[in-house]
Design an enzyme around this catalytic site. Structure first.
Site, short mmCIF file in Angstrom:
data_model
loop_
_atom_site.label_atom_id
_atom_site.label_comp_id
_atom_site.label_asym_id
_atom_site.label_seq_id
_atom_site.Cartn_x
_atom_site.Cartn_y
_atom_site.Cartn_z
N HIS A 278 -8.28 -59.28 -55.83
CA HIS A 278 -6.87 -58.89 -55.76
C HIS A 278 -6.09 -59.89 -56.63
O HIS A 278 -6.50 -61.04 -56.76
CB HIS A 278 -6.42 -58.98 -54.30
CG HIS A 278 -5.07 -58.43 -54.02
ND1 HIS A 278 -3.91 -59.15 -54.23
CD2 HIS A 278 -4.66 -57.24 -53.51
CE1 HIS A 278 -2.88 -58.43 -53.86
NE2 HIS A 278 -3.30 -57.26 -53.42
N ASP B 202 -11.50 -64.53 -49.14
CA ASP B 202 -10.33 -63.69 -48.92
C ASP B 202 -10.78 -62.56 -47.99
O ASP B 202 -11.47 -61.62 -48.42
CB ASP B 202 -9.84 -63.15 -50.27
CG ASP B 202 -8.78 -62.07 -50.11
OD1 ASP B 202 -8.47 -61.68 -48.97
OD2 ASP B 202 -8.28 -61.58 -51.15
N GLN C 152 -9.37 -57.69 -46.27
CA GLN C 152 -9.87 -56.34 -45.97
C GLN C 152 -11.14 -56.37 -45.11
O GLN C 152 -11.88 -55.39 -45.05
CB GLN C 152 -10.16 -55.58 -47.27
CG GLN C 152 -8.98 -55.42 -48.20
CD GLN C 152 -7.89 -54.53 -47.62
OE1 GLN C 152 -8.10 -53.79 -46.65
NE2 GLN C 152 -6.70 -54.59 -48.20
N LYS D 143 -2.32 -56.47 -41.92
CA LYS D 143 -3.48 -55.60 -42.18
C LYS D 143 -4.41 -55.54 -40.97
O LYS D 143 -5.44 -54.89 -40.98
CB LYS D 143 -4.25 -56.09 -43.40
CG LYS D 143 -3.43 -55.97 -44.71
CD LYS D 143 -4.27 -56.35 -45.89
CE LYS D 143 -3.46 -56.64 -47.14
NZ LYS D 143 -2.92 -55.46 -47.80
N CYS E 118 -3.31 -53.59 -57.21
CA CYS E 118 -3.24 -55.05 -57.50
C CYS E 118 -4.60 -55.59 -57.91
O CYS E 118 -4.95 -56.74 -57.58
CB CYS E 118 -2.69 -55.84 -56.31
SG CYS E 118 -0.99 -55.48 -55.96
N1 PLP Z 1 -6.48 -59.81 -50.90
C1 PLP Z 1 -6.86 -58.55 -50.69
C2 PLP Z 1 -8.30 -58.18 -50.76
C3 PLP Z 1 -5.89 -57.59 -50.39
O1 PLP Z 1 -6.27 -56.32 -50.17
C4 PLP Z 1 -4.53 -57.97 -50.32
C5 PLP Z 1 -3.50 -56.95 -50.08
O2 PLP Z 1 -3.68 -55.78 -50.28
C6 PLP Z 1 -4.21 -59.30 -50.53
C7 PLP Z 1 -5.21 -60.19 -50.82
C8 PLP Z 1 -2.80 -59.77 -50.45
O3 PLP Z 1 -2.34 -59.63 -49.16
P1 PLP Z 1 -0.80 -59.91 -48.80
O4 PLP Z 1 0.00 -59.08 -49.76
O5 PLP Z 1 -0.68 -59.47 -47.38
O6 PLP Z 1 -0.56 -61.36 -49.00
#
Ligand code: PLP
Length: 418
Positions: free
Chosen positions: A135, A212, A215, A238, A376
């Protein structure tokens, strides 16, 4: 409809999907005259009534700033806020409360590590490793750090199925590597990465690893001790909790070795113009008034998940995912993007000759909420030579009937466009 979880240790538990759906008030509404089918869970999940009520009761009953007050309301709010830290610690099996830092979300957690760990440990010529399926929030903070320090960002490539090429990863690690930062489950491909193996490889060269888990945390059990990750982050919104709250887990010794991220109230023990002494963990990384109501309600979200059982959620969602995957992939002229052997939560696809935004618009007419775009993850789109995909992503309240509704709607797209 109650699905029995028939496995010895869980034989007395049930996954009551009707009851669960009833817990989420938003699911009762009609969108464009049709029952809402919410398949945009990777972007954010819906909230159970208990979480919504908790936010309301916080403001009605205990609204107060935390940590500093001696009065009753402040103490009540502090106790509830800190209770969430303990729930998170237990949920991911961290060693102690010092290892749980509250942030605004995954993005904020990664920025904290890039800024603080980066300041202390990354020098000119050093290297950070990420992957091609990250991301943007696990790319840009590292690019900013590398630019500032004159360090290098190295990227693990992915194959045509959307899996990391582990042999290439092994070649990328050198004595200059300072950190590996990897997504557990890809938000645009659904790939579950072999993070345990990735961590083992990095640790054999004394390189720490950030996971990270944005998900992953909502779909299956995560045990930070078993994974042996050095950092792990996720977002509250999430995992059926509120927006504006997230978590950074870090091994205590590592967090202790890092300088504060931001300065301000709460992160200090004493302040004077001659010398300021920083607070101990976790307060050292939590400057300023936090998102108190969200922190408290995140604890309620974990209570909710625990009341069902993360293993039961995993079993239910696995069955749903397999059903959806088989049926969606069988649609003529549908091209799946991301066909890894191990997948979770997300199915991305394109329809030959149709822009994904048009797919999203037509499904919305039928009350089906999906996400279209680059999610993203522009480097993933570049890898597959696409501007965008359509993405269906699942939560614990979705059903096979909803999958059938979405499929009917996808087939309609062909009638309009092809
Ligand atoms: N990492 C992953 C794999 C994501 O799917 C997301 C958001 O969709 C993020 C990071 C960023 O999350 P946030 O916007 O809640 O900080």
């Amino acid at each position: 409809m109650a699905i029995e979880i028939d496995n010895n240790e869980k034989k007395n538990r049930t996954f009551d999907i009707d009851k669960i759906r009833n817990d989420f008030p938003i699911l009762k509404q009609l969108i464009n005259g049709k029952p809402l089918v919410y398949f945009d869970n990777a972007a954010t999940t819906q909230k159970p009534l208990s979480v919504i009520n908790k936010i309301e009761s916080y403001y009605k009953e205990i609204n107060s700033n935390i940590h500093r007050g001696v009065h009753t309301l402040s103490q009540r709010a502090t106790v509830e806020y800190e209770a969430t830290r303990e729930k998170v610690m237990r949920f991911i099996n961290a060693e102690n409360l010092s290892e749980i830092i509250f942030t605004k979300g995954t993005t904020d957690s990664i920025n904290l590590v890039a800024s603080s760990f980066g300041k202390k440990f990354v020098k000119e010529g050093d290297e950070i490793i990420v992957s091609q399926m990250e991301h943007h929030s696990n790319i840009v903070p590292w690019q900013m750090l590398c630019e500032e320090k004159n360090a290098h960002l190295k990227v693990i490539p992915i194959n045509d199925s959307g899996e990391l090429i582990i042999e290439e990863y092994e070649k990328l690690i050198t004595e200059k590597t300072k950190l590996v930062s990897i997504v557990y489950v890809s938000n645009s491909l659904g790939t579950i990465n072999p993070v345990k193996e990735i961590i083992k490889i990095a640790h054999s060269k004394n390189v720490p690893v950030l996971i990270d888990a944005a998900q992953a945390i909502q779909h299956f059990k995560i045990d930070v001790k078993e994974l042996d990750c050095d950092f792990l982050c996720f977002s509250g919104h999430k995992v059926y909790g509120p927006t504006g709250i997230g978590v950074l887990y870090g091994k205590q010794a590592l967090l202790e070795s890092m300088p504060p991220y931001q300065g301000g109230g709460d992160m200090i023990r004493s302040v004077s113009f001659s010398k300021t002494v920083y607070n101990s963990l976790p307060a050292k990384f939590e400057a300023g008034t936090p998102n108190i109501e969200a922190g408290i309600a995140l604890g309620t979200a974990f209570d909710y998940i625990n009341s069902i059982g993360i293993e039961n959620i995993f079993d239910y969602e696995t069955d749903l995912f397999n059903y959806a995957n088989e049926k969606i992939l069988a649609i003529d002229k549908l091209i799946p993007i991301g066909t890894a052997k191990n997948k979770s939560g997300t199915i991305s696809f394109i329809l030959d000759g149709v822009h994904p935004h048009d797919i999203g618009t037509i499904l919305d007419f039928d009350g089906v909420a999906i996400r279209t775009g680059h999610h993203c993850t522009q480097p993933v789109m570049e890898r597959f030579n696409l501007p965008a995909t359509a993405r269906i992503s699942f939560g614990l309240y979705n059903t096979k009937e909803e999958v059938d509704i979405a499929i009917k709607s996808i087939k309609k797209v062909f009638e309009v466009f092809i």
